[in-house]
Design a protein around this motif. Structure first.
Motif, PDB file in Angstrom:
ATOM      1  N   GLN A  33       0.854  -1.182   0.000  1.00 44.98           N
ATOM      2  CA  GLN A  33       0.000   0.000   0.000  1.00 44.98           C
ATOM      3  C   GLN A  33       0.894   1.237   0.000  1.00 44.98           C
ATOM      4  OE1 GLN A  33      -3.366  -0.585   0.125  1.00 44.98           O
ATOM      5  NE2 GLN A  33      -3.888   1.541  -0.232  1.00 44.98           N
ATOM      6  N   ALA A  34       0.781   2.055  -1.025  1.00 44.49           N
ATOM      7  CA  ALA A  34       1.625   3.233  -1.138  1.00 44.49           C
ATOM      8  C   ALA A  34       1.250   4.259  -0.076  1.00 44.49           C
ATOM      9  CB  ALA A  34       1.485   3.835  -2.530  1.00 44.49           C
ATOM     10  N   LYS A  35       2.213   5.124   0.253  1.00 43.19           N
ATOM     11  CA  LYS A  35       1.975   6.141   1.271  1.00 43.19           C
ATOM     12  C   LYS A  35       0.873   7.111   0.863  1.00 43.19           C
ATOM     13  CE  LYS A  35       6.685   6.065   3.130  1.00 43.19           C
ATOM     14  NZ  LYS A  35       7.940   6.849   3.335  1.00 43.19           N
ATOM     15  N   ASP A  36       0.673   7.291  -0.443  1.00 47.36           N
ATOM     16  CA  ASP A  36      -0.357   8.206  -0.912  1.00 47.36           C
ATOM     17  C   ASP A  36      -1.729   7.543  -0.984  1.00 47.36           C
ATOM     18  OD1 ASP A  36       0.027   6.519  -3.034  1.00 47.36           O
ATOM     19  OD2 ASP A  36       0.829   8.043  -4.396  1.00 47.36           O
ATOM     20  N   GLY A  37      -1.838   6.308  -0.482  1.00 47.89           N
ATOM     21  CA  GLY A  37      -3.122   5.624  -0.452  1.00 47.89           C
ATOM     22  C   GLY A  37      -3.449   4.824  -1.693  1.00 47.89           C
ATOM     23  N   LYS A  38      -2.590   4.865  -2.685  1.00 44.14           N
ATOM     24  CA  LYS A  38      -2.837   4.105  -3.899  1.00 44.14           C
ATOM     25  C   LYS A  38      -2.634   2.613  -3.635  1.00 44.14           C
ATOM     26  CE  LYS A  38      -1.348   7.958  -6.800  1.00 44.14           C
ATOM     27  NZ  LYS A  38      -0.299   8.478  -7.731  1.00 44.14           N
ATOM     28  N   ILE A  39      -3.411   1.797  -4.325  1.00 43.94           N
ATOM     29  CA  ILE A  39      -3.297   0.349  -4.207  1.00 43.94           C
ATOM     30  C   ILE A  39      -2.374  -0.131  -5.326  1.00 43.94           C
ATOM     31  CG2 ILE A  39      -4.535  -1.842  -4.243  1.00 43.94           C
ATOM     32  CD1 ILE A  39      -7.059  -0.102  -3.471  1.00 43.94           C
ATOM     33  N   THR A  40      -1.206  -0.598  -4.962  1.00 45.07           N
ATOM     34  CA  THR A  40      -0.243  -1.001  -5.975  1.00 45.07           C
ATOM     35  C   THR A  40      -0.548  -2.408  -6.481  1.00 45.07           C
ATOM     36  OG1 THR A  40       1.305  -1.837  -4.338  1.00 45.07           O
ATOM     37  CG2 THR A  40       1.553   0.465  -5.004  1.00 45.07           C
TER      38      THR A  40
END
Length: 378
Positions: A33-40
């Motif tokens: 889970q990226a720090k910006d909330g994006k789902i990788t």
């Protein structure tokens, strides 16, 4: 067969469109889970590792990195393979993103290495309450306005497809050739909505190069080959009837569909991707060379989705609206140079320089269009 220039143009266009989303990443990252909330999503030729299997309802951004050797696609499917969001043509080594609105329910996050088959699927559970984007009055009106556009285009699609299929069944090759790009114009304008519905889109629009082993080939391009290459449609009656039936079904479904405002934004971008990866290269209508009819239809369909969202964009991102107007005008002018009577020049008559100018105009428009979804999702 594709010429070396066509392959080069396709690669350049894909790279330019991919760069609109994010920077390349080396190798295949482990999902997190990226720090910006994006789902990788870490995609390879054999794996599709999604950072989360459970997420909250509402809008989510998926960032898909292709660490494999094949071009891949990413889809979020609802039951029945209804497409909630998608990203096509993710070339190796690049990351692309898609913002999707998901109400509570069960979904599948799916990678398609090589852009074929059912893909590598991951269960995705969405839970919790959320206020839909369409609760905003201007976004609700945007989707309603776009639905009216889809209705007008799909009504004409039905009429023109019926004319086309009747000409095929009558064996009138010249008439069918004239109607082929006209009917497809209306199909291409509504394709972002049509693609939502599972296997109907490939049944109507699959190219020979898209087929898997043993897959039945139906639709526009099957008839296209018989018209221009075999020059014989005597056995195409059942194919024409199937095409008409499938078009009727998808028109009914498209007119009944409940759309998220994000589907308008993503659809506008998808139509430009279609131009950059098919129409520019000449691989869409490989036998008839009527790709510029499709090019124009995709451009106008994209513009219709953006225009529906215009009141929201003017309020939230007025500078983006000015850029969009400028880049749409540039793309339309570049294409307009190749208008011929009521139609367009054939793709195989365009020079490398002319094709590059068209590709440059589409890539210049693709970048600002890629920003619309994030504005809508605010």
């Amino acid at each position: 067969m594709r010429t070396p220039f066509v392959l080069a143009a396709a690669g350049l266009a894909l790279a330019a469109l991919s760069a609109c989303s994010s920077e390349p990443q080396a190798g295949g990252p482990s999902p997190a889970q990226a720090k910006d909330g994006k789902i990788t999503v870490a995609a390879t030729d054999t794996e599709c590792k999604v950072a989360a299997s459970e997420i909250s309802s509402g809008t989510s951004t998926f960032a898909i990195t292709n660490g494999g050797s094949k071009v891949t696609e990413f889809y979020v499917y609802a039951p029945g393979d209804r497409v909630m969001g998608e990203v096509e043509n993710i070339v190796p080594g690049l990351t692309r993103e898609v913002i999707v609105e998901l109400p509570p329910g069960s979904y599948e996050a799916t990678c398609k290495p090589g852009m074929v088959g059912k893909g590598i699927r991951n269960a995705l559970k969405v839970s919790g309450a959320h206020q839909p984007l369409s609760a905003d009055a201007k976004l609700a009106e945007a989707t309603a306005g776009y639905k009216r556009y889809i209705k007008s285009q799909s009504d004409t699609l039905l009429a023109k497809t019926e004319e086309f299929t009747e000409a095929v069944k009558a064996g009138d090759i010249d008439k069918a050739k004239g109607l082929y790009p006209v009917a497809r114009t209306y199909w291409e304008r509504i394709e972002p909505v049509a693609e939502i519905f599972g296997d109907l889109d490939p049944a109507i629009d699959a190219r020979e190069a898209d087929l898997e082993n043993g897959q039945e080939w139906t639709g526009f391009h099957r008839i296209e080959k018989d018209l221009w290459i075999k020059k014989d449609v005597a056995k195409d009656g059942p194919i024409a009837d199937r095409l008409m039936t499938d078009v009727k079904t998808i028109v009914q479904k498209a007119n009944e569909a409940q759309l998220s405002p994000l589907q308008l934004a993503n659809g506008a971008k998808e139509l430009l991707d279609e131009v950059a990866t098919g129409k520019i290269t000449g691989e869409e209508d490989i036998w008839s060379h009527t790709d510029l009819w499709d090019f124009d239809a995709n451009l106008q369909g994209s513009k219709a989705a953006v225009q529906a969202l215009r009141p929201v964009l003017e309020e939230r991102a007025p500078d983006l609206v000015k850029t969009l107007d400028e880049k749409f005008a540039g793309a339309e002018a570049a294409l307009g140079a190749h208008q011929k009577g009521d139609g367009w020049e054939l793709h195989d008559k365009l020079s490398k320089e002319e094709l590059k100018a068209l590709s440059d105009a589409i890539n210049a428009l693709a970048e600002p269009i890629s920003r619309i979804a994030s504005v809508v999702a605010k």
